[in-house]
Design a protein around this motif. Structure first.
Motif, PDB file in Angstrom:
ATOM      1  N   VAL A  83       0.643  -1.378   0.072  1.00 47.53           N
ATOM      2  CA  VAL A  83      -0.342   0.642   0.094  1.00 47.53           C
ATOM      3  C   VAL A  83       0.707   1.471   0.258  1.00 47.53           C
ATOM      4  N   VAL A  84       0.766   1.783  -0.479  1.00 45.50           N
ATOM      5  CA  VAL A  84       1.561   3.256  -1.362  1.00 45.50           C
ATOM      6  C   VAL A  84       0.991   4.890  -1.566  1.00 45.50           C
ATOM      7  N   ILE A  85       1.672   5.815  -1.252  1.00 48.05           N
ATOM      8  CA  ILE A  85       1.382   7.172  -1.241  1.00 48.05           C
ATOM      9  C   ILE A  85       1.867   7.277  -2.813  1.00 48.05           C
ATOM     10  N   ALA A  86       1.062   7.014  -3.871  1.00 47.64           N
ATOM     11  CA  ALA A  86       2.948   7.920  -5.011  1.00 47.64           C
ATOM     12  C   ALA A  86       1.713   8.571  -6.202  1.00 47.64           C
ATOM     13  N   THR A 112       3.790   3.855 -14.875  1.00 43.33           N
ATOM     14  CA  THR A 112       4.199   4.028 -14.250  1.00 43.33           C
ATOM     15  C   THR A 112       3.866   4.703 -13.050  1.00 43.33           C
ATOM     16  N   LEU A 113       4.137   4.156 -11.635  1.00 43.88           N
ATOM     17  CA  LEU A 113       3.648   5.194 -10.563  1.00 43.88           C
ATOM     18  C   LEU A 113       4.740   5.197  -9.888  1.00 43.88           C
ATOM     19  N   THR A 114       5.283   6.629  -9.187  1.00 42.89           N
ATOM     20  CA  THR A 114       6.523   7.321  -8.561  1.00 42.89           C
ATOM     21  C   THR A 114       6.064   7.019  -7.108  1.00 42.89           C
ATOM     22  N   ILE A 115       6.555   6.481  -6.583  1.00 51.46           N
ATOM     23  CA  ILE A 115       6.128   6.474  -4.686  1.00 51.46           C
ATOM     24  C   ILE A 115       6.435   6.952  -3.737  1.00 51.46           C
ATOM     25  N   LEU A 116       6.146   7.566  -3.020  1.00 52.42           N
ATOM     26  CA  LEU A 116       6.313   8.536  -2.125  1.00 52.42           C
ATOM     27  C   LEU A 116       6.489   8.225  -0.581  1.00 52.42           C
ATOM     28  N   TYR A 181      -2.121  10.019  -5.236  1.00 51.90           N
ATOM     29  CA  TYR A 181      -3.947   8.564  -5.050  1.00 51.90           C
ATOM     30  C   TYR A 181      -2.733   7.979  -3.813  1.00 51.90           C
ATOM     31  N   LEU A 182      -3.581   7.141  -2.574  1.00 58.97           N
ATOM     32  CA  LEU A 182      -3.877   6.457  -2.219  1.00 58.97           C
ATOM     33  C   LEU A 182      -4.085   4.950  -2.437  1.00 58.97           C
ATOM     34  N   ILE A 183      -2.499   3.934  -2.598  1.00 60.66           N
ATOM     35  CA  ILE A 183      -2.982   2.775  -4.088  1.00 60.66           C
ATOM     36  C   ILE A 183      -2.874   1.782  -2.961  1.00 60.66           C
TER      37      ILE A 183
END
Length: 246
Positions: A83-86, A112-116, A181-183
């Motif tokens: 679970v990530v904020i990305a 693609t997503l970049t993870i924060l 988003y929270l994903i």
């Protein structure tokens, strides 16, 4: 019980049929999807869907019946590996081809997503990963191949034949490039349509917009206690700390 919900969530990437015809991704005006891997990449902020003429796309809503609680936080948290904020860096296209199983399935989106921030799992801040998500825009012929025979015949008999079909589950939201988003993610092979990619689970339950309670840009340094998460199910903003008890 966990296995029960895994079966429910597997609906998100279940094939409408099991044909072996590989779709013509070139007809989308895009390159064939690359073999994704988790790596640190520059965020490109590109959107393949934005390149398409909106008048050439017909929206096809898909009706799915979910078990109670299937899209809720607790269920998705249990089913996810991460679970990530990305931030969504790119939407690279849509497809109906399951590369992992070499079958035709319902349309999905990849990018693609970049993870924060990582809330669960081993992904790191600053890392860029490839994702897939149920629902997407695909060429008309690819969509036909994803349907069962009776559905295909009925759909093909319609007078209007658009260039593209956008299939989405009724009530779902669109994933948008540049938004954070929270994903809820899974790299379990049950959900994988592309090797080494992460599947976004839970439709509108698993992709939730976030905002800073102080109306500031969310970064890797933003304290979790300052973050609010939007519930697409309840249509309210919730404190991040309420969900994860930080």
């Amino acid at each position: 019980m966990k296995r029960f919900y895994s079966i429910v969530l597997c609906i998100l990437f279940t094939a409408a049929c099991s044909l072996n015809d590989k779709p013509d991704t070139a007809s989308l005006g895009l390159s064939v999807a690359p073999s994704p891997s988790a790596s640190v990449l520059a965020c490109s902020y590109t959107d393949a869907y934005a390149q398409l003429d909106p008048d050439s796309i017909r929206v096809q809503n898909q009706l799915l019946e979910f078990f109670p609680g299937a899209l809720e936080h607790e269920t998705l948290l249990s089913a996810s590996t991460d679970v990530v904020i990305a931030t969504v860096c790119s939407i690279e296209g849509g497809s109906t081809y399951n590369e992992s199983k070499q079958t035709t399935i319902a349309p999905y989106t990849y990018g693609t997503l970049t993870i924060l921030k990582s809330v669960k799992g081993d992904l790191s801040s600053g890392q860029t990963i490839h994702f897939t998500r149920s629902g997407g825009i695909v060429p008309y012929d690819d969509y036909l191949r994803s349907l069962e025979t009776t559905q295909r015949e009925a759909f093909a008999s319609a007078a209007e034949k658009p260039a593209y079909i956008k299939q989405k589950v009724d009530g779902d939201i669109d994933i948008e490039v540049g938004k954070t988003y929270l994903i809820y993610l899974s790299d379990d092979e049950v959900y994988q349509t592309q090797s080494s990619s992460y599947a976004i689970l839970g439709h509108q339950g698993g992709l939730r917009e976030i905002r800073n309670s102080e109306n500031q840009l969310i970064t890797m340094e933003t304290p979790l206690c300052h973050i609010k998460v939007f519930s697409n199910i309840k249509q309210i903003w919730e404190n991040f700390s309420k969900l994860f008890q930080t």
